[in-house]
Design a protein around this motif. Structure first.
Motif, PDB file in Angstrom:
ATOM      1  N   SER A 298       5.335  -5.869   0.724  1.00  0.00           N
ATOM      2  CA  SER A 298       4.310  -6.268  -0.362  1.00  0.00           C
ATOM      3  C   SER A 298       2.821  -6.018  -0.252  1.00  0.00           C
ATOM      4  CB  SER A 298       4.889  -7.169  -1.239  1.00  0.00           C
ATOM      5  OG  SER A 298       4.501  -6.995  -2.453  1.00  0.00           O
ATOM      6  N   THR A 299       2.686  -6.089   1.055  1.00  0.00           N
ATOM      7  CA  THR A 299       1.443  -6.600   0.897  1.00  0.00           C
ATOM      8  C   THR A 299       0.988  -5.434   1.483  1.00  0.00           C
ATOM      9  OG1 THR A 299       1.434  -9.092   1.804  1.00  0.00           O
ATOM     10  CG2 THR A 299      -0.200  -7.548   2.985  1.00  0.00           C
TER      11      THR A 299
ATOM     12  N   ARG B 133      -1.620  -0.068   0.429  1.00  0.00           N
ATOM     13  CA  ARG B 133      -1.967   1.261  -0.133  1.00  0.00           C
ATOM     14  C   ARG B 133      -1.518   2.173   1.716  1.00  0.00           C
ATOM     15  NH1 ARG B 133      -5.954   0.956  -3.055  1.00  0.00           N
ATOM     16  NH2 ARG B 133      -7.211   1.584  -1.689  1.00  0.00           N
TER      17      ARG B 133
ATOM     18  N   GLU C  98       2.025  -2.181   0.530  1.00  0.00           N
ATOM     19  CA  GLU C  98       1.719  -1.842  -0.559  1.00  0.00           C
ATOM     20  C   GLU C  98       0.525  -1.810  -1.322  1.00  0.00           C
ATOM     21  OE1 GLU C  98       5.270  -2.154  -2.043  1.00  0.00           O
ATOM     22  OE2 GLU C  98       7.319  -0.936  -1.127  1.00  0.00           O
ATOM     23  N   ASP C  99       0.356  -2.783  -1.506  1.00  0.00           N
ATOM     24  CA  ASP C  99      -1.225  -3.815  -2.004  1.00  0.00           C
ATOM     25  C   ASP C  99      -2.009  -2.442  -1.552  1.00  0.00           C
ATOM     26  OD1 ASP C  99       1.319  -4.912  -3.587  1.00  0.00           O
ATOM     27  OD2 ASP C  99       0.504  -7.029  -3.388  1.00  0.00           O
TER      28      ASP C  99
ATOM     29  N   ALA D  81       6.553  -9.303  -3.823  1.00  0.00           N
ATOM     30  CA  ALA D  81       5.986 -10.554  -2.265  1.00  0.00           C
ATOM     31  C   ALA D  81       6.134 -12.032  -3.012  1.00  0.00           C
ATOM     32  CB  ALA D  81       4.617 -10.406  -3.608  1.00  0.00           C
TER      33      ALA D  81
END
Length: 438
Positions: A266-267, A272, A269-270, A94
């Motif tokens: 990363s965003t 979902r 994945e955060d 991130a």
């Protein structure tokens, strides 16, 4: 005209400050690096960026641009404060917002009522709205205004931009920021802050995806006997695809693409959200350096230990002196790991780079070399004296990872030429591919 403070005199901050001064605004640019501030006061920008030093000198002479040490003055006097601080990749992929948060904590005590804080640094979607709470000043607005500057074209991109994107939940504040760019004549998109932040990531990641796609397509062309140049020429004629970012190469790099692709993943994945296309884009790029090394290994006879190679180009692209995440250096590290002896030449690099001993000319790196590898698309490489280079080399072999060189001239000079996604041309007098067992 407005009073503008710019926090950070790096690549983005310096361009922002100098160009706003050119547009007639009064700008104070702050940095914490004393040596950098002193150099900028002498219009010494310390980087290769055409036209930028002239703008710095012009703004300083006109009294519209000043450089100061520390942020206090830039914060206290401005109607608009632009945050142009680094947001590097954190340990989890991130964006690391430490510098952004530090400036905002300082700004909440220092800025004048009615000031607009503008985040120009690349930050994840939702950052602007969240950090407004950190500022905690109802009389101060926080706005997103992402930058779209290409290294080597930064001045032109700022003064003649394709678009200006401003995001805020307060439209009035966004419109005030748009008005600062009135002299550019650019179309403006005013949207929510999260959308504005995502525009930057979405654009860079899409371009990275195009490059990864064309690199895989080039590998396929090699396997089936097609020519990637002809294939992409056919693609460019389709308006739905567009003509840019369709050139194969040793991989993409620089200060933005590697950082932004990891940050967007990363965003996702955060949030979902599964994003396999972006994950594959990153993975394909990691594979490309290994593929280039395999091509070089085969071109010089099957092994690299003790082989002398001259590298043409070390920066991540032509038109800049930036070595950050350069695919050329990634290839060089892999070549050196297999025992190759490396020299290199780049018009904008004067110091040794890791395993590469930097020399003063292409002719110097060709002397007694077992092969040359073109890694950066500097136009001057296409104009070299090929017969002279061939005569100077121990083995006249070139791997052109940018498909930059004039094929007929290079082959007529006696070179065995290997390019990405193209059939290997026969040397004069041969009827088939050169077996290159030198």
């Amino acid at each position: 005209m407005a009073r503008i403070g710019v926090i950070g005199a790096g690549y983005v901050g310096l361009t922002t400050a100098a160009c706003f001064a050119r547009l007639g605004h009064t700008v104070v640019c702050a940095d914490v690096d004393e040596a950098r501030v002193a150099a900028l006061g002498r219009a010494e920008i310390g980087a290769y960026e055409p036209g930028l030093a002239d703008l710095v000198a012009e703004g300083s002479r006109a009294g519209r641009l000043r450089f100061v040490l520390g942020n206090a003055e830039a914060l206290a006097e401005a109607d608009f404060v632009f945050l142009c601080v680094p947001t590097p990749t954190g340990v989890d992929g991130a964006a690391d917002l430490t510098a952004v948060h530090a400036v905002l904590r300082e700004a909440r005590e220092a800025v004048r009522p009615g000031c607009v804080l503008v985040i120009k640094s690349t930050v994840p979607a939702g950052t602007t709205e969240r950090v407004a709470d950190l500022v905690g000043r109802p009389d101060v607005r926080v706005v997103s205004n992402p930058e779209f500057l290409r290294e080597g074209h930064a001045v032109d991109d700022f003064l003649r931009p394709q678009r200006v994107v401003v995001g805020s939940e307060e439209e009035g504040a966004a419109r005030r920021v748009v008005a600062l760019y009135a002299g550019t004549g650019a179309p403006a998109l005013v949207t929510g802050s999260a959308s504005a932040e995502l525009v930057k990531y979405a654009s860079n990641c899409f371009l990275a995806m195009k490059l990864s796609y064309v690199n895989s397509l080039a590998e396929l062309c090699e396997r089936v006997g097609a020519d990637i140049g002809d294939v992409t020429e056919g693609m460019r004629l389709d308006d739905r695809i567009g003509s840019s970012f369709l050139d194969p190469g040793p991989g993409w790099g620089g200060s933005c693409f590697p950082k932004d692709t990891r940050a967007l993943l990363s965003t996702a994945e955060d949030a979902r959200v599964d994003f396999p296309l972006l994950r594959a884009t990153i993975g394909t790029n990691g594979h490309q350096a290994h593929r280039v090394v395999a091509m070089v290994r085969e071109a010089v006879g099957g092994q690299l230990a003790g082989v002398r190679l001259g590298l043409l180009g070390l920066t991540f692209k032509a038109g800049t002196d930036d070595l950050r995440d350069s695919p050329a250096l990634a290839v060089a590290s892999l070549l050196a790991a297999e025992g190759a002896w490396l020299t290199g030449y780049d018009p904008c690099v004067a110091r040794d780079c890791g395993p590469v001993r930097v020399l003063a000319s292409a002719e110097a790196v060709a002397a007694n070399a077992d092969g040359l590898v073109v890694l950066t698309e500097w136009p001057e490489f296409a104009e070299l004296d090929w017969p002279n280079l061939a005569a100077a080399m121990a083995r006249p072999v070139i791997v052109d990872t940018r498909n930059l060189l004039p094929v007929e001239k290079v082959v007529e000079a006696g070179f065995h030429l290997v390019s990405l996604g193209r059939p290997t041309p026969a040397r004069p007098g041969r009827t088939g591919p050169d077996p290159h067992r030198l």
